[in-house]
Design a protein around this motif. Sequence first.
Motif, short mmCIF file in Angstrom:
data_model
loop_
_atom_site.label_atom_id
_atom_site.label_comp_id
_atom_site.label_asym_id
_atom_site.label_seq_id
_atom_site.Cartn_x
_atom_site.Cartn_y
_atom_site.Cartn_z
N LEU A 20 -57.26 65.12 5.07
CA LEU A 20 -57.23 66.30 4.19
C LEU A 20 -56.78 67.56 4.93
CD1 LEU A 20 -60.45 65.53 2.15
CD2 LEU A 20 -58.08 65.45 1.32
N ASP A 69 -52.97 66.81 5.13
CA ASP A 69 -52.36 66.75 3.80
C ASP A 69 -53.44 67.03 2.76
OD1 ASP A 69 -51.14 66.15 1.39
OD2 ASP A 69 -50.66 64.07 1.90
N HIS A 111 -53.36 67.42 -0.29
CA HIS A 111 -53.13 66.84 -1.61
C HIS A 111 -52.62 65.40 -1.55
CE1 HIS A 111 -53.55 71.00 -2.70
NE2 HIS A 111 -52.47 71.32 -2.02
N ASP A 157 -51.99 61.54 -2.33
CA ASP A 157 -52.14 60.69 -3.51
C ASP A 157 -53.00 59.48 -3.13
OD1 ASP A 157 -50.47 58.93 -2.11
OD2 ASP A 157 -48.72 59.42 -3.31
N ALA A 167 -59.27 66.28 -2.89
CA ALA A 167 -57.84 66.58 -3.00
C ALA A 167 -57.53 67.25 -4.34
CB ALA A 167 -57.03 65.29 -2.84
N ARG A 168 -58.16 66.78 -5.40
CA ARG A 168 -57.93 67.40 -6.71
C ARG A 168 -58.51 68.81 -6.77
NH1 ARG A 168 -59.01 62.10 -7.95
NH2 ARG A 168 -61.20 62.49 -8.51
N GLU A 200 -58.78 70.85 -4.25
CA GLU A 200 -57.87 71.66 -3.45
C GLU A 200 -56.64 72.04 -4.28
OE1 GLU A 200 -58.11 72.84 -0.27
OE2 GLU A 200 -60.16 72.08 -0.21
N ARG A 201 -56.14 71.10 -5.09
CA ARG A 201 -54.96 71.35 -5.92
C ARG A 201 -55.24 72.42 -6.96
NH1 ARG A 201 -54.07 65.71 -7.18
NH2 ARG A 201 -53.37 65.00 -5.19
N SER A 202 -56.47 72.38 -7.54
CA SER A 202 -56.78 73.30 -8.63
C SER A 202 -57.35 74.62 -8.15
CB SER A 202 -57.77 72.62 -9.59
OG SER A 202 -58.98 72.34 -8.94
#
Length: 157
Positions: free
Chosen positions: A114, A117, A119, A121, A150-151, A153-155
Amino acid sequence: MTHMPLNVNGSPHALELEPDMPLLYALRNHLGLNGAKYGCGLGQCGACTVLVDDRPVFSCLTPCSGLEGKAIRTVESLGTAERPGPLQKAFIEAQAAQCGYCIAGMLMRAQALLERDPHPDEATIREHMTSNLCRCGTHLRIIDAIGRVARQERSAP
């Protein structure tokens, strides 16, 4: 015995160790950091995984010599029982730990991913985590927990 300056979880430590002593033994026996576990002693299970300069390593195979000046991080650096870090919270929410033996190593390997990267998959998560084993079979929950972070972090704004 040799004087070994080790930087563990952001703190300097001056230890008298045999140069070929595995890092795992120095962490557990000399510093009282018991998160990393002795699993197989052969670098095949990942229970002993810690980060050295942000890269996951098997501490059962990593000699203390050569670690001077490197940043060593253990699961204890991620948070506490009272204040778990984001990845620890996700593991708790996903009920990713059954016996808990592999979890410190899983957390550290996932943390390395993390940080590299934020994000990943699912395929990337699965590939990255293959060298750490869970005998209880909670791999799907572990993958879910990493995906949750990861989700998030994306949002995040």
